[in-house]
Design a protein around this motif. Structure first.
Motif, PDB file in Angstrom:
ATOM      1  N   ALA A   1       0.826  -1.204   0.000  1.00 45.41           N
ATOM      2  CA  ALA A   1       0.000   0.000   0.000  1.00 45.41           C
ATOM      3  C   ALA A   1       0.864   1.259   0.000  1.00 45.41           C
ATOM      4  N   ALA A   2       1.944   1.246   0.796  1.00 46.72           N
ATOM      5  CA  ALA A   2       2.839   2.408   0.849  1.00 46.72           C
ATOM      6  C   ALA A   2       3.504   2.646  -0.495  1.00 46.72           C
ATOM      7  N   LEU A   3       3.973   1.584  -1.133  1.00 43.52           N
ATOM      8  CA  LEU A   3       4.613   1.719  -2.439  1.00 43.52           C
ATOM      9  C   LEU A   3       3.615   2.218  -3.484  1.00 43.52           C
ATOM     10  N   ALA A   4       2.379   1.736  -3.409  1.00 42.59           N
ATOM     11  CA  ALA A   4       1.354   2.196  -4.340  1.00 42.59           C
ATOM     12  C   ALA A   4       1.059   3.675  -4.139  1.00 42.59           C
ATOM     13  N   GLY A   5       0.927   4.087  -2.893  1.00 41.00           N
ATOM     14  CA  GLY A   5       0.667   5.500  -2.606  1.00 41.00           C
ATOM     15  C   GLY A   5       1.790   6.399  -3.079  1.00 41.00           C
ATOM     16  N   LEU A   6       3.026   5.957  -2.882  1.00 38.35           N
ATOM     17  CA  LEU A   6       4.173   6.746  -3.345  1.00 38.35           C
ATOM     18  C   LEU A   6       4.193   6.836  -4.862  1.00 38.35           C
ATOM     19  N   GLY A   7       3.888   5.739  -5.537  1.00 41.37           N
ATOM     20  CA  GLY A   7       3.883   5.752  -6.998  1.00 41.37           C
ATOM     21  C   GLY A   7       2.889   6.740  -7.564  1.00 41.37           C
ATOM     22  N   VAL A   8       1.681   6.738  -6.998  1.00 46.96           N
ATOM     23  CA  VAL A   8       0.654   7.674  -7.468  1.00 46.96           C
ATOM     24  C   VAL A   8       1.036   9.110  -7.121  1.00 46.96           C
ATOM     25  N   ALA A   9       1.576   9.315  -5.925  1.00 50.52           N
ATOM     26  CA  ALA A   9       1.907  10.672  -5.475  1.00 50.52           C
ATOM     27  C   ALA A   9       2.969  11.322  -6.348  1.00 50.52           C
ATOM     28  N   ILE A  10       4.010  10.577  -6.706  1.00 51.35           N
ATOM     29  CA  ILE A  10       5.090  11.198  -7.478  1.00 51.35           C
ATOM     30  C   ILE A  10       4.673  11.451  -8.928  1.00 51.35           C
ATOM     31  N   ALA A  11       3.659  10.736  -9.407  1.00 48.45           N
ATOM     32  CA  ALA A  11       3.156  11.010 -10.755  1.00 48.45           C
ATOM     33  C   ALA A  11       2.163  12.161 -10.740  1.00 48.45           C
ATOM     34  N   ALA A  12       1.297  12.172  -9.736  1.00 46.41           N
ATOM     35  CA  ALA A  12       0.230  13.171  -9.691  1.00 46.41           C
ATOM     36  C   ALA A  12       0.748  14.568  -9.351  1.00 46.41           C
ATOM     37  N   ALA A  13       1.780  14.656  -8.518  1.00 44.78           N
ATOM     38  CA  ALA A  13       2.218  15.967  -8.022  1.00 44.78           C
ATOM     39  C   ALA A  13       2.726  16.912  -9.115  1.00 44.78           C
ATOM     40  N   PRO A  14       3.711  16.523  -9.934  1.00 42.14           N
ATOM     41  CA  PRO A  14       4.163  17.469 -10.973  1.00 42.14           C
ATOM     42  C   PRO A  14       3.094  17.742 -12.015  1.00 42.14           C
ATOM     43  N   LEU A  15       2.295  16.731 -12.339  1.00 40.13           N
ATOM     44  CA  LEU A  15       1.188  16.953 -13.270  1.00 40.13           C
ATOM     45  C   LEU A  15       0.175  17.908 -12.660  1.00 40.13           C
ATOM     46  N   GLY A  16      -0.052  17.763 -11.353  1.00 44.85           N
ATOM     47  CA  GLY A  16      -0.971  18.662 -10.664  1.00 44.85           C
ATOM     48  C   GLY A  16      -0.522  20.115 -10.709  1.00 44.85           C
ATOM     49  N   CYS A  17       0.803  20.335 -10.776  1.00 47.16           N
ATOM     50  CA  CYS A  17       1.298  21.717 -10.882  1.00 47.16           C
ATOM     51  C   CYS A  17       0.802  22.358 -12.172  1.00 47.16           C
TER      52      CYS A  17
ATOM     53  N   GLY B   1       0.749  -7.342  -6.094  1.00 49.05           N
ATOM     54  CA  GLY B   1       2.042  -7.147  -6.733  1.00 49.05           C
ATOM     55  C   GLY B   1       1.892  -6.713  -8.177  1.00 49.05           C
ATOM     56  N   THR B   2       0.902  -7.284  -8.873  1.00 55.23           N
ATOM     57  CA  THR B   2       0.639  -6.890 -10.261  1.00 55.23           C
ATOM     58  C   THR B   2       0.192  -5.437 -10.339  1.00 55.23           C
ATOM     59  N   ASP B   3      -0.666  -5.033  -9.390  1.00 59.38           N
ATOM     60  CA  ASP B   3      -1.107  -3.635  -9.345  1.00 59.38           C
ATOM     61  C   ASP B   3       0.086  -2.696  -9.155  1.00 59.38           C
ATOM     62  N   LEU B   4       1.036  -3.105  -8.333  1.00 54.39           N
ATOM     63  CA  LEU B   4       2.220  -2.276  -8.108  1.00 54.39           C
ATOM     64  C   LEU B   4       3.012  -2.073  -9.393  1.00 54.39           C
ATOM     65  N   VAL B   5       3.144  -3.136 -10.156  1.00 61.04           N
ATOM     66  CA  VAL B   5       3.865  -3.027 -11.428  1.00 61.04           C
ATOM     67  C   VAL B   5       3.160  -2.031 -12.344  1.00 61.04           C
ATOM     68  N   VAL B   6       1.827  -2.126 -12.420  1.00 60.57           N
ATOM     69  CA  VAL B   6       1.051  -1.218 -13.270  1.00 60.57           C
ATOM     70  C   VAL B   6       1.187   0.219 -12.783  1.00 60.57           C
ATOM     71  N   ILE B   7       1.048   0.412 -11.478  1.00 58.33           N
ATOM     72  CA  ILE B   7       1.107   1.766 -10.907  1.00 58.33           C
ATOM     73  C   ILE B   7       2.467   2.410 -11.160  1.00 58.33           C
ATOM     74  N   TRP B   8       3.546   1.680 -10.888  1.00 54.85           N
ATOM     75  CA  TRP B   8       4.875   2.269 -11.037  1.00 54.85           C
ATOM     76  C   TRP B   8       5.277   2.420 -12.498  1.00 54.85           C
ATOM     77  N   THR B   9       4.808   1.514 -13.348  1.00 52.94           N
ATOM     78  CA  THR B   9       5.069   1.677 -14.782  1.00 52.94           C
ATOM     79  C   THR B   9       4.385   2.941 -15.296  1.00 52.94           C
ATOM     80  N   GLY B  10       3.124   3.133 -14.904  1.00 50.30           N
ATOM     81  CA  GLY B  10       2.398   4.335 -15.307  1.00 50.30           C
ATOM     82  C   GLY B  10       3.012   5.589 -14.728  1.00 50.30           C
TER      83      GLY B  10
END
Length: 262
Positions: free
Chosen positions: A9-25, A124-133
């Motif tokens: 869950a922590a890794l998933a949250g970090l993956g989404v956060a680092i993608a969303a933040a600069p785009l959110g700017c 684990g599969t979701d993590l791969v998708v999240i971090w790839t995206g």
């Protein structure tokens, strides 16, 4: 270690956060909050499409989110107000998605997990998708950073410098669609726009330039994801909404600091 659901869950949250933040700017700079709302609401329609065709949910959400963002761009470009386009497209897509899901009696669907997220069920599969995206979004923004900034600050000056503002708009649209697709598992369709906008808005008082604002937004987004996960685990509250609530608390803190400095 990845067998621990909290670590996933922590890794998933970090993956989404680092993608969303600069785009959110860019969403904040361009005042494109309605783009985030419309594309995230359309995600439910993408979920229904994926389940009906027995496709990966990520693929269905990505396609519908991209179509919705492009449609919204076309409508606002033809003289239709942004607020009006948002009102029509966002709520229509959400309603159609909910109706479409009801026509899938053979498929058991937990709508709440898609509306507000279910980060604790990330695999684990979701993590791969999240971090790839997430990495795809970061690479896309890094590649076009200067051109995106030029098109954001002044479309006319960007054209004079050989930058096509419409092309940069499409790149932002593509990045937004990818972010919505990877974030639906973490915070759900109703809260994705909040995770885009709040960390960027919270970073604004702390920043003196676009790059520092993007970096600060990434740090705030990561802190909100990890802090929200811990608070949710301690208080037994819904994780997605708790993450957004922590981000909102950080926003209130940075604004208070700005006001205190005068």
């Amino acid at each position: 270690m990845l067998d621990d659901f909290l670590v996933r869950a922590a890794l998933a949250g970090l993956g989404v956060a680092i993608a969303a933040a600069p785009l959110g700017c860019f969403v904040v700079w361009r005042r494109m909050a309605y783009f985030g709302d419309a594309t995230s609401h359309a995600a439910i329609l993408g979920v229904a499409l994926a389940l009906a065709l027995d496709l990966p949910v990520f693929g269905g959400v990505l396609v519908i989110a991209l179509v919705m963002a492009l449609l919204l761009t076309a409508l606002t470009g033809r003289g239709m107000g942004g607020d009006a386009a948002l009102g029509v497209l966002a709520h229509t897509a959400l309603a159609l998605g909910l109706v479409a899901v009801s026509f899938l009696p053979s498929v058991r669907v937990d709508l709440l997990s898609y509306l507000v997220g279910d980060i604790l069920a990330v695999s684990g599969t979701d993590l791969v998708v999240i971090w790839t995206g997430a990495l795809a979004v970061l690479m896309l923004l890094s590649w076009r950073w200067s051109a995106l900034l030029s098109a954001t600050l002044s479309p006319d000056m960007a054209r004079a410098a050989g930058v096509d503002p419409q092309r940069e708009q499409f790149i932002l649209t593509l990045a937004l669609a990818i972010t919505v697709a990877v974030a639906i598992k973490v915070v759900g369709a109703l809260l994705i726009a909040a995770l885009l906008i709040i960390p960027a808005a919270a970073a604004r008082p702390l920043s003196r330039g676009p790059e520092t604002m993007a970096a600060a937004a990434m740090a705030i987004g990561a802190a909100a994801a990890l802090g929200g996960l811990l608070v949710s685990f301690a208080l037994d509250t819904p994780t997605g909404p708790t993450i957004v609530s922590v981000a909102a608390a950080i926003f209130a803190l940075t604004r208070s600091l700005q006001a205190a400095r005068g």
